[in-house]
Motif scaffolding. Structure first.
Motif, short mmCIF file in Angstrom:
data_model
loop_
_atom_site.label_atom_id
_atom_site.label_comp_id
_atom_site.label_asym_id
_atom_site.label_seq_id
_atom_site.Cartn_x
_atom_site.Cartn_y
_atom_site.Cartn_z
N ILE A 190 0.83 -1.20 0.00
CA ILE A 190 0.00 0.00 0.00
C ILE A 190 0.86 1.25 0.00
O ILE A 190 0.43 2.32 -0.45
CB ILE A 190 -0.95 -0.01 1.23
CG1 ILE A 190 -2.07 1.01 1.06
CG2 ILE A 190 -0.18 0.25 2.50
CD1 ILE A 190 -3.04 0.71 -0.03
N TYR A 191 2.14 1.13 0.47
CA TYR A 191 3.04 2.27 0.49
C TYR A 191 3.75 2.41 -0.85
O TYR A 191 4.97 2.24 -0.96
CB TYR A 191 4.07 2.11 1.61
CG TYR A 191 3.49 2.08 3.00
CD1 TYR A 191 2.53 3.01 3.40
CD2 TYR A 191 3.91 1.13 3.92
CE1 TYR A 191 2.00 2.98 4.68
CE2 TYR A 191 3.39 1.10 5.21
CZ TYR A 191 2.44 2.02 5.58
OH TYR A 191 1.91 1.99 6.84
N SER A 192 3.01 2.75 -1.88
CA SER A 192 3.56 2.88 -3.22
C SER A 192 2.62 3.75 -4.04
O SER A 192 1.51 4.08 -3.60
CB SER A 192 3.69 1.50 -3.88
OG SER A 192 2.40 0.89 -4.01
N TRP A 193 3.08 4.13 -5.24
CA TRP A 193 2.21 4.91 -6.12
C TRP A 193 0.92 4.16 -6.45
O TRP A 193 -0.17 4.74 -6.36
CB TRP A 193 2.95 5.29 -7.40
CG TRP A 193 3.68 6.59 -7.32
CD1 TRP A 193 5.03 6.80 -7.27
CD2 TRP A 193 3.09 7.89 -7.27
NE1 TRP A 193 5.32 8.13 -7.18
CE2 TRP A 193 4.15 8.84 -7.19
CE3 TRP A 193 1.78 8.36 -7.27
CZ2 TRP A 193 3.92 10.21 -7.13
CZ3 TRP A 193 1.55 9.73 -7.21
CH2 TRP A 193 2.62 10.64 -7.13
N PRO A 194 0.98 2.88 -6.84
CA PRO A 194 -0.29 2.15 -7.09
C PRO A 194 -1.18 2.10 -5.85
O PRO A 194 -2.41 2.24 -5.96
CB PRO A 194 0.18 0.75 -7.51
CG PRO A 194 1.54 0.96 -8.06
CD PRO A 194 2.15 2.06 -7.23
N GLY A 195 -0.58 1.91 -4.66
CA GLY A 195 -1.39 1.87 -3.44
C GLY A 195 -2.05 3.20 -3.16
O GLY A 195 -3.24 3.25 -2.77
N LEU A 196 -1.31 4.31 -3.35
CA LEU A 196 -1.88 5.63 -3.10
C LEU A 196 -3.01 5.93 -4.08
O LEU A 196 -4.08 6.41 -3.70
CB LEU A 196 -0.78 6.69 -3.21
CG LEU A 196 -1.22 8.14 -2.97
CD1 LEU A 196 -1.77 8.32 -1.55
CD2 LEU A 196 -0.05 9.11 -3.22
N ILE A 197 -2.79 5.65 -5.36
CA ILE A 197 -3.82 5.90 -6.37
C ILE A 197 -5.03 5.01 -6.13
O ILE A 197 -6.19 5.44 -6.30
CB ILE A 197 -3.23 5.69 -7.78
CG1 ILE A 197 -2.20 6.79 -8.07
CG2 ILE A 197 -4.34 5.69 -8.83
CD1 ILE A 197 -1.45 6.60 -9.36
N PHE A 198 -4.81 3.76 -5.72
CA PHE A 198 -5.90 2.85 -5.38
C PHE A 198 -6.78 3.45 -4.29
O PHE A 198 -8.02 3.43 -4.37
CB PHE A 198 -5.31 1.51 -4.93
CG PHE A 198 -6.31 0.55 -4.35
CD1 PHE A 198 -7.17 -0.16 -5.16
CD2 PHE A 198 -6.37 0.36 -2.97
CE1 PHE A 198 -8.09 -1.05 -4.61
CE2 PHE A 198 -7.27 -0.53 -2.42
CZ PHE A 198 -8.14 -1.24 -3.24
N ALA A 199 -6.16 4.04 -3.26
CA ALA A 199 -6.92 4.65 -2.17
C ALA A 199 -7.69 5.87 -2.66
O ALA A 199 -8.84 6.10 -2.25
CB ALA A 199 -5.98 5.03 -1.02
N TYR A 200 -7.07 6.67 -3.52
CA TYR A 200 -7.77 7.82 -4.10
C TYR A 200 -8.99 7.37 -4.90
O TYR A 200 -10.06 7.98 -4.83
CB TYR A 200 -6.83 8.61 -5.01
CG TYR A 200 -6.09 9.73 -4.33
CD1 TYR A 200 -6.69 10.96 -4.10
CD2 TYR A 200 -4.77 9.57 -3.91
CE1 TYR A 200 -6.00 11.99 -3.49
CE2 TYR A 200 -4.07 10.59 -3.28
CZ TYR A 200 -4.70 11.81 -3.07
OH TYR A 200 -4.02 12.83 -2.45
N VAL A 201 -8.85 6.31 -5.69
CA VAL A 201 -9.95 5.82 -6.52
C VAL A 201 -11.13 5.39 -5.64
O VAL A 201 -12.28 5.74 -5.91
CB VAL A 201 -9.48 4.66 -7.41
CG1 VAL A 201 -10.68 3.97 -8.08
CG2 VAL A 201 -8.52 5.16 -8.47
N LEU A 202 -10.83 4.63 -4.58
CA LEU A 202 -11.90 4.18 -3.69
C LEU A 202 -12.61 5.36 -3.04
O LEU A 202 -13.83 5.33 -2.84
CB LEU A 202 -11.34 3.25 -2.62
CG LEU A 202 -10.71 1.94 -3.10
CD1 LEU A 202 -10.29 1.10 -1.89
CD2 LEU A 202 -11.66 1.16 -3.98
#
Length: 576
Positions: free
Chosen positions: A162-174
């Motif tokens: 979760i501590y990565s660009w994909p993890g951050l963007i995933f949280a933004y999307v949700l």
């Protein structure tokens, strides 16, 4: 000679000037005070930006805007928000189309599923995903590594991070998808489905119909979705703090809050300089929306209901329903489950020891005066301020419905200004205007209450306006003709019929105020703690299991209040 014996009727005496009733005088006064609370702090802040007055910060603003670090923060923010918004718009559009245009809809449940994440505080959801997908100690990662071990795959950490660009963007999307869904769904509800069916009957496929009929007609809703998602994306503080900071991904909202809270006195000039970039991003999206509206002059003609013109998905029906249920699982069920599991452990670990689960963390919360004070203050402020915001929304709506012209249009635009800015900018403007002399309201409940009302009065006005127009003016006119006064009409006709819509609006505003982190972290203090302030304090000082317990408690309390209020709303609908 012909003589006209018919005499002209005497002219009627001029009507006496209309005397405003008490309810309209109160509504006008409340509207004027609301406009003043919006214009005064923002006006002082703008003057300071341009170097006018005692609040001048132009030198520090110029220094910040010319810094290379600032533009690195801006680039990170643009990437996270733009990618997250685009994906959220795509998912929200698909869910809206499924619920409004296909036979995969599941009635009220389907309409509520994409909105469920809005009732879980964003910081609780973010922390929940940290507990699930942290590379080493994530509970979900621990289970996935165990499954991989059955097939001979040995992993020290991961596979999720979760501590990565994909993890951050995933949280933004949700976080952003419910806002996109709500706007696009409203657009589809106002679009006649018979137009799309006629296109399909003429031989056009589903894709051609979407491209030539649906998409052009949805430009206003899509433009509004872009504005809403970007505004919410650049305003959110909890997600980039909890997920982005450990990943060394710094963004503008986190740096702005740090400038105000991690130094004494706060770096107002630097925070305003960074806020100008946030305002520029929102302003750019507003211009895009205006262009989309200008290029889309059309009228919507009501035809058959969407239920009569639903697209049959066949075997894909259950795939669509499963996708919505999966979204609910990712946004609400899984993060809440992660919070619960960690809150019942003595320390955060990927391995859940079922025989050692304990309620000690909840006992810590019960015995901690700061936690209870923060929770109590947040609930009281949210209940009071949500009620005040809805009352203001009703009174403003009554004034705007009665008065027409340029003044009314200007007032309407001013009241909605806070919804086009970020919480950071509004909170900063309240600090500039009211924290120092002559008001000296820094760290007081009054400053928090005023900021909460101003921040969320646009949403309250949206719901009040929708409820008012749902009733229509005919009943008010009939009441006036029968001799009832304005106050009686409002009290006995309008408010009872508007009540279900107002209750729904109150529920959303209450949840948003309870889970507010950005404004709370900047305006609250040690003597006026609220949940947002307490969570940030525990994030740095207390253990993760105790923080998880507070997240669970926040979610349960918010959900209980909302369910109670929505039950009252349903009973009112039954009575009606």
């Amino acid at each position: 000679m012909t003589v006209d014996l018919e005499r002209a009727a005497p002219a009627a005496p001029p009507a006496p000037p209309r005397r405003e009733s008490r309810i309209w005088l109160v509504a006008t006064a409340v509207t004027a005070v609301t406009v003043l609370l919006i214009v005064y702090p923002l006006g002082r802040t703008v003057l300071g930006v341009f170097g006018i007055g005692a609040d001048s910060t132009v030198g520090r603003i110029g220094e910040v805007l010319t810094s290379g670090e600032t533009w690195r923060l801006a680039l990170n923010t643009v990437i996270a928000v733009s990618v997250g918004s685009v994906v959220a718009l795509m998912i929200g559009a698909v869910f809206a189309w499924i619920n409004e245009r296909t036979d995969a809809r599941m009635g009220f449940a389907a309409r509520m599923l994409p909105l469920m994440p809005m009732f879980v505080p964003s910081i609780a959801s973010a922390i929940g995903w940290v507990f699930l997908a942290s590379p080493k100690a994530g509970v979900l990662n621990g289970w996935l590594r165990d499954v991989g071990g059955w097939f001979g795959l040995e992993m020290v950490e991961g596979p999720l991070n979760i501590y990565s660009w994909p993890g951050l963007i995933f949280a933004y999307v949700l976080f952003l998808t419910p806002y996109a869904y709500l706007t696009i769904s409203s657009g589809l509800q106002s679009l006649d489905p018979a137009l799309e069916e006629a296109s399909r009957d003429a031989g056009a496929g589903a894709l051609a119909t979407f491209r030539r009929i649906t998409l052009p007609s949805l430009r206003p809703a899509l433009g509004a979705s872009v504005l809403v998602t970007v505004t919410m994306g650049v305003a959110i503080f909890s997600i980039p703090l909890v997920i982005g900071t450990p990943a060394d991904i710094d963004v503008l909202p986190v740096r702005i809050v740090h400038m105000m809270t991690h130094s004494y006195p706060g770096d107002i000039g630097g925070a305003l300089g960074l806020s100008l970039l946030v305002v520029a991003a929102v302003g750019g999206c507003w211009l895009v929306q205006r262009r989309m509206l200008a290029a889309n002059a059309h009228a919507t003609i009501t035809g058959r209901s969407s239920a009569e013109a639903a697209v049959t998905l066949g075997r894909w029906k259950w795939v669509a329903r499963s996708a919505m249920l999966l979204f609910l699982l990712l946004t609400s069920v899984l993060p809440l489950a992660g919070l619960v599991l960690v809150s019942l452990q003595g320390f955060w670990s990927a391995e859940v020891r079922w025989g050692h689960l304990t309620f000690d963390n909840y006992r810590y919360l019960v015995d901690n005066e700061l936690v209870w004070a923060g929770l109590r203050n947040s609930l009281v402020l949210a209940v009071v301020c949500a009620s005040v915001a809805m009352a203001v929304g009703v009174l403003v709506t009554l004034v705007l419905a009665r008065r027409r012209g340029r003044v009314a249009s200007t007032v309407d635009a001013i009241v909605k200004v806070p919804s086009t800015l970020t919480h950071i900018v509004v909170a900063l403007s309240f600090i500039v205007a009211f924290a120092g002399p002559p008001f000296d309201l820094a760290g007081t409940y009054l400053l928090l209450a005023m900021a909460y009302v101003v921040l969320y009065v646009p949403q309250a006005t949206f719901y009040a306006t929708a409820a008012y127009h749902q009733v229509g003016p005919q009943l008010s006119e009939a009441s006036a003709v029968s001799g009832a006064g304005d106050g009686t009409t409002v009290r006995r006709i309008l408010l009872p019929l508007m009540a279900p819509g107002l209750i729904a609006g109150w529920s959303l505003v209450f949840v948003l105020m309870t889970g507010d982190i950005t404004a709370s972290s900047m305006l609250a203090g040690t003597h006026t703690p609220v949940v947002g302030f307490v969570i940030l304090d525990m994030w740095t000082a207390a253990g993760y299991p105790k923080l998880a317990a507070l997240g669970v408690l926040m979610t349960l309390v918010s959900s209980a209040v909302v369910l109670l209020v929505m039950t009252l709303r349903d009973k009112l609908l039954v009575v009606r």
